[in-house]
Design an enzyme around this catalytic site. Structure first.
Site, short mmCIF file in Angstrom:
data_model
loop_
_atom_site.label_atom_id
_atom_site.label_comp_id
_atom_site.label_asym_id
_atom_site.label_seq_id
_atom_site.Cartn_x
_atom_site.Cartn_y
_atom_site.Cartn_z
N TYR A 93 0.86 -1.03 0.42
CA TYR A 93 0.01 -0.12 0.00
C TYR A 93 1.03 1.20 -0.11
O TYR A 93 1.48 1.62 0.79
CB TYR A 93 -1.19 0.15 0.58
CG TYR A 93 -1.77 1.22 1.23
CD1 TYR A 93 -2.96 1.65 0.21
CD2 TYR A 93 -1.25 2.37 1.78
CE1 TYR A 93 -3.83 2.94 0.75
CE2 TYR A 93 -1.99 3.45 2.08
CZ TYR A 93 -3.03 3.59 1.85
OH TYR A 93 -3.41 4.63 1.26
N ASN A 244 1.90 10.36 6.53
CA ASN A 244 0.68 9.37 7.30
C ASN A 244 1.13 9.43 8.95
O ASN A 244 1.09 8.21 9.47
CB ASN A 244 0.43 8.23 6.00
CG ASN A 244 -0.31 7.25 6.84
OD1 ASN A 244 -0.56 5.93 6.72
ND2 ASN A 244 -1.45 7.72 7.51
N GLN A 332 -19.35 28.02 57.57
CA GLN A 332 -18.49 27.24 56.37
C GLN A 332 -18.22 28.66 55.61
O GLN A 332 -19.55 29.62 55.35
CB GLN A 332 -19.58 26.91 55.90
CG GLN A 332 -19.86 24.77 57.06
CD GLN A 332 -20.45 24.25 56.52
OE1 GLN A 332 -20.04 22.87 56.42
NE2 GLN A 332 -21.81 24.62 55.85
N ARG A 338 -14.56 26.28 49.56
CA ARG A 338 -14.26 25.22 50.70
C ARG A 338 -14.79 23.87 49.88
O ARG A 338 -14.26 22.85 50.68
CB ARG A 338 -15.38 25.01 51.82
CG ARG A 338 -15.94 24.02 52.53
CD ARG A 338 -17.15 24.25 53.93
NE ARG A 338 -18.34 24.72 53.05
CZ ARG A 338 -19.12 24.55 52.99
NH1 ARG A 338 -19.73 22.64 53.41
NH2 ARG A 338 -20.09 24.99 52.37
N ASN A 368 1.46 4.29 8.24
CA ASN A 368 0.66 2.77 7.75
C ASN A 368 1.66 2.81 6.14
O ASN A 368 1.32 3.99 5.64
CB ASN A 368 -0.90 3.02 7.42
CG ASN A 368 -1.26 1.92 7.29
OD1 ASN A 368 -1.21 0.50 7.50
ND2 ASN A 368 -2.42 2.13 5.78
N LYS A 440 -14.57 46.73 38.91
CA LYS A 440 -16.12 45.78 38.31
C LYS A 440 -16.11 46.32 36.45
O LYS A 440 -16.58 44.57 35.87
CB LYS A 440 -17.08 47.32 37.62
CG LYS A 440 -18.48 46.64 37.50
CD LYS A 440 -18.94 48.57 37.73
CE LYS A 440 -19.38 48.85 39.47
NZ LYS A 440 -20.38 47.83 39.53
N GLU A 468 -13.44 10.94 2.81
CA GLU A 468 -12.44 10.43 1.19
C GLU A 468 -12.88 8.82 1.10
O GLU A 468 -12.62 7.94 1.32
CB GLU A 468 -11.07 9.62 1.82
CG GLU A 468 -9.69 9.77 1.27
CD GLU A 468 -9.57 8.22 1.06
OE1 GLU A 468 -9.76 7.47 -0.53
OE2 GLU A 468 -9.49 7.57 1.42
N ASN A 471 -14.07 5.90 3.31
CA ASN A 471 -13.08 5.44 3.41
C ASN A 471 -12.46 5.40 4.60
O ASN A 471 -12.38 5.00 5.73
CB ASN A 471 -11.45 5.00 2.61
CG ASN A 471 -10.24 4.72 3.22
OD1 ASN A 471 -11.24 3.30 3.21
ND2 ASN A 471 -8.84 5.16 3.10
#
Length: 700
Positions: A93, A244, A332, A338, A368, A440, A468, A471
């Site tokens: 390929y 690739n 708290q 917290r 590939n 502000k 493509e 594919n």
């Protein structure tokens, strides 16, 4: 080499053990290692490249790239195998076939096929070159480094000399121009990588950015880089080997993650500083809470904040004020403080996991077919699918958005006088609050940043389109996700810069607050003793017992509720001190009926004397702070967070902001933002944690 690899594989065949081992140790230590690697003068490509190395080379600094000479042999073997297989008639390929959905086509013209590959992949658009359609040079440099790192491993069928040429371009700071868009990162980053191939083969449309920023053609680029040989005539497989792969997406991801790791650590420290200036309660960092939750990111975030707050002068003062009047603030703190370890912890875990995923990707062989010389075969697979990049970047971007959301929540509390425990509205630092609106505008900007950041938190990888001729029907969108994450990092740096400037303003306001309060207490004590202690005959008066309660009133009252006009009858200070005298008068019994022993009779004299001297004392205290001669020095100098304050105020020269000055918040934020883009904040950040031993405080 193959035997050693197989031996490691047998010990950990699925690589889960290695992946888990990579996440051992603290995040802080990991960041320190990254910074150390980033600052090394030489990056040697030995198959163990880190995101910090990629980020360093991408920055275009003095970092040099050197290829591992021991790779030359295996790279040549792979290249020779491709040539021999083609001569022997082997059908491979991309060597004898067409590409993608048209791989049923055949040719024996291997070199011409590679030239055509580069030609048809040069499908990007650049616009004018200055209108934002060119991939930033730093990202291109990252891609070049990562692609060379992959090809050096000897599974791709390309000559070593081509890799040397790309390294030479990097070292000369000559960068090919790549289109910003046009890749789906499967089958790799085909379109952008084809422009690197176009430059080394001398395509007439190829352009590069010279060290001075000018655009040059391929011939000029080679000349500037000192490359003596001519352009390459591609041999079979070489064009495919260059294009690739996932290097553009993973290269940019490396840059992004270097910054994400630093910014997440900064967010932890800033949460600690936020607690200091808000007079928060450090109990939220107690190790038992986080130990019982089990999550390592949360445990470390809490331990870092605990370290920042341990022994903090602000925490000591806050505790003292809390003991004075437990009802002065809620039991708290709000969630933005917290639960900050619980909020930041998972984001850090995500960023660490993404970092290691991308480091695996940049050290992978991702083209590939793969050339296995040892078995004499070309293996057709799909390592070009950049899913680790797309997924890691989507996850990282969501983590960045969450960090920004917390930062905005903290900023909103900081500038709101209903929530900030005595600081002025908008952190206004001037004498006249009616002509000073402080931060502000900065809060509005922060809302804008946060909104855009939350939008960017949406995933990219669920927008895949079949490509493509069907594919490439699933594809990772890795570079797109990396680009969006780079945008998110930029916004988080804007937010971090704004928050840091606001925190420094709050630190200076606390300094002013303490000095003004001390001046007011001293003045009230003097006036009380002068006007309340004795009667007209010099005898002790019952009004003298008011002094302690008057001072307690001052301690309980927010300084900035009266600082612009301390004797105003409309402000709470005078109202509450008058109430003290009235209460003592009511408790004075029959003595109140006689003017000589009446507490109430002293009220007018006390207030008259106070109006004569208190405004001057408050102004003197304010001026002393401004002139650097304050009686009480700034507490931040005694805190572990001081290096960040020093960085912003001393090194960058930012100012305490008031409406009386012409300096705007944006001017000061910009100083920090520019410095942050240059990485100048890193040393100050790490200095805050230099004494931390990597563990929470022991439970006792």
């Amino acid at each position: 080499m193959a035997c050693a690899w197989r031996s490691r594989s047998r010990a950990d065949p699925l690589n889960w053990g290695k992946a888990a081992e990579e996440l051992s140790g603290s995040h802080l230590e990991a960041v320190k290692r990254m910074v150390e690697e980033y600052r090394k003068p030489v990056v040697t490509m030995e198959g163990a490249t880190t995101i910090a190395m990629v980020a360093a080379v991408a920055a275009g600094s003095d970092t040099r790239v050197e290829l591992d000479e021991s790779a030359r042999g295996r790279v040549k073997e792979s290249s020779d195998w491709v040539m021999n297989s083609m001569m022997n008639g082997t059908d491979s390929y991309g060597v004898t076939t067409g590409f993608g959905a048209t791989s049923h086509r055949r040719t024996k013209e291997g070199g011409a096929l590679q030239r055509e590959l580069i030609r048809f992949l040069n499908a990007g658009a650049f616009g004018t070159g200055t209108d934002g359609h060119v991939l930033p040079a730093a990202a291109t440099r990252a891609a070049m480094l990562v692609r060379v790192n992959t090809l050096l491993q000897g599974y791709s069928g390309i000559r070593f000399e081509i890799l040397e040429t790309i390294a030479t371009l990097l070292n000369a700071n000559v960068t090919p121009c790549l289109p910003l868009r046009g890749t789906i990162t499967a089958s790799g980053d085909l379109v952008p990588l084809s422009y690197i191939a176009g430059l080394v083969t001398g395509r007439p449309n190829s352009m590069a950015t010279a060290p001075d920023g000018s655009k040059v053609n391929a011939a000029e680029a080679f000349k500037i880089a000192g490359i003596q040989h001519g352009f390459f005539e591609l041999q079979p497989k070489e064009g495919l080997a260059m294009v690739n792969g996932t290097a553009v997406g993973s290269g940019l991801a490396s840059m992004v993650l270097f910054e994400a790791n630093v910014l997440s650590l900064l967010a932890e420290v800033l949460s600690g500083v936020f607690c200091e200036v808000m007079n928060g309660k450090p109990e939220f960092t107690d190790h038992l809470t986080h130990k019982l939750k089990h999550h390592p990111g949360q445990i470390e975030a809490a331990a870092i904040m605990e370290h920042i707050l341990e022994g903090s002068s602000y925490m000591m003062l806050a505790k003292k004020l809390g003991e004075l009047d437990p009802l002065m603030k809620p039991k708290q703190d709000r969630y933005a403080l917290r639960t900050s370890p619980q909020w930041l912890g998972p984001q850090i875990e995500v960023i660490r996991a993404a970092t290691k995923s991308i480091e695996r990707e940049i050290n992978s062989v991702n083209d590939n077919p793969l050339i296995d010389v040892s078995r004499g075969k070309a293996i057709h697979g799909g390592n070009f699918q950049g899913t680790p990049i797309g997924v890691s970047m989507d996850n990282t971007r969501l983590a960045i958005a969450a960090i920004g959301k917390l930062m905005f929540a903290q900023f909103s509390e900081l500038v709101n006088d209903f929530y900030n425990n005595g600081l002025p509205s908008n952190l206004s630092g001037g004498r006249n609050p009616s002509l000073d609106y402080g931060f502000k505008g900065a809060e509005i900007a922060m809302a804008s940043y946060c909104s855009e950041l939350q939008f960017l938190g949406n995933p990219v990888t669920n927008h895949v389109q079949s490509a493509e001729q069907h594919n490439q029907d699933v594809n990772s969108l890795g570079l797109i996700s990396s680009r969006k994450t780079a945008e998110a990092i930029d916004i988080l740096k804007l937010m971090s810069s704004t928050f840091l400037v606001a925190l420094c303003q709050a630190i200076d306001l606390r300094h002013l607050e303490e000095n003004v309060k001390n001046a007011v207490k001293s003045c009230v004590k003097t006036v009380a003793r002068k006007t309340l202690s004795t009667d007209n005959n010099g005898h002790l008066h019952n009004a003298r017992f008011c002094e302690k309660d008057l001072l307690l009133t001052i301690d309980r009252e927010a300084v900035f509720a009266y600082a612009d006009d301390p004797c105003s009858a409309n402000y709470p200070l005078m109202q509450k001190m008058r109430a003290v005298l009235v209460e003592h008068a009511l408790a004075n019994g029959e003595a109140e009926a006689h003017v000589e022993t009446s507490v109430f009779a002293k009220l007018a004299m006390f207030e008259q004397e106070l109006r004569a001297v208190l405004p001057k004392e408050v102004e003197a205290a304010r001026s002393a702070v401004e002139n650097g001669t304050a009686a009480q020095q700034n507490r931040i100098a005694e805190c572990r967070s001081y290096p960040l304050y020093r960085f912003v105020r001393k090194e960058l020269g930012t100012e305490y902001l008031t409406g009386e000055k012409t300096r705007s918040p944006g001017e000061e934020v910009d100083k920090v933002f520019v410095a942050m883009n240059q990485g100048k904040h890193i040393d100050a950040l790490l200095e805050c944690l230099k004494e931390w031993n990597g563990e929470p405080l022991p439970l006792c």
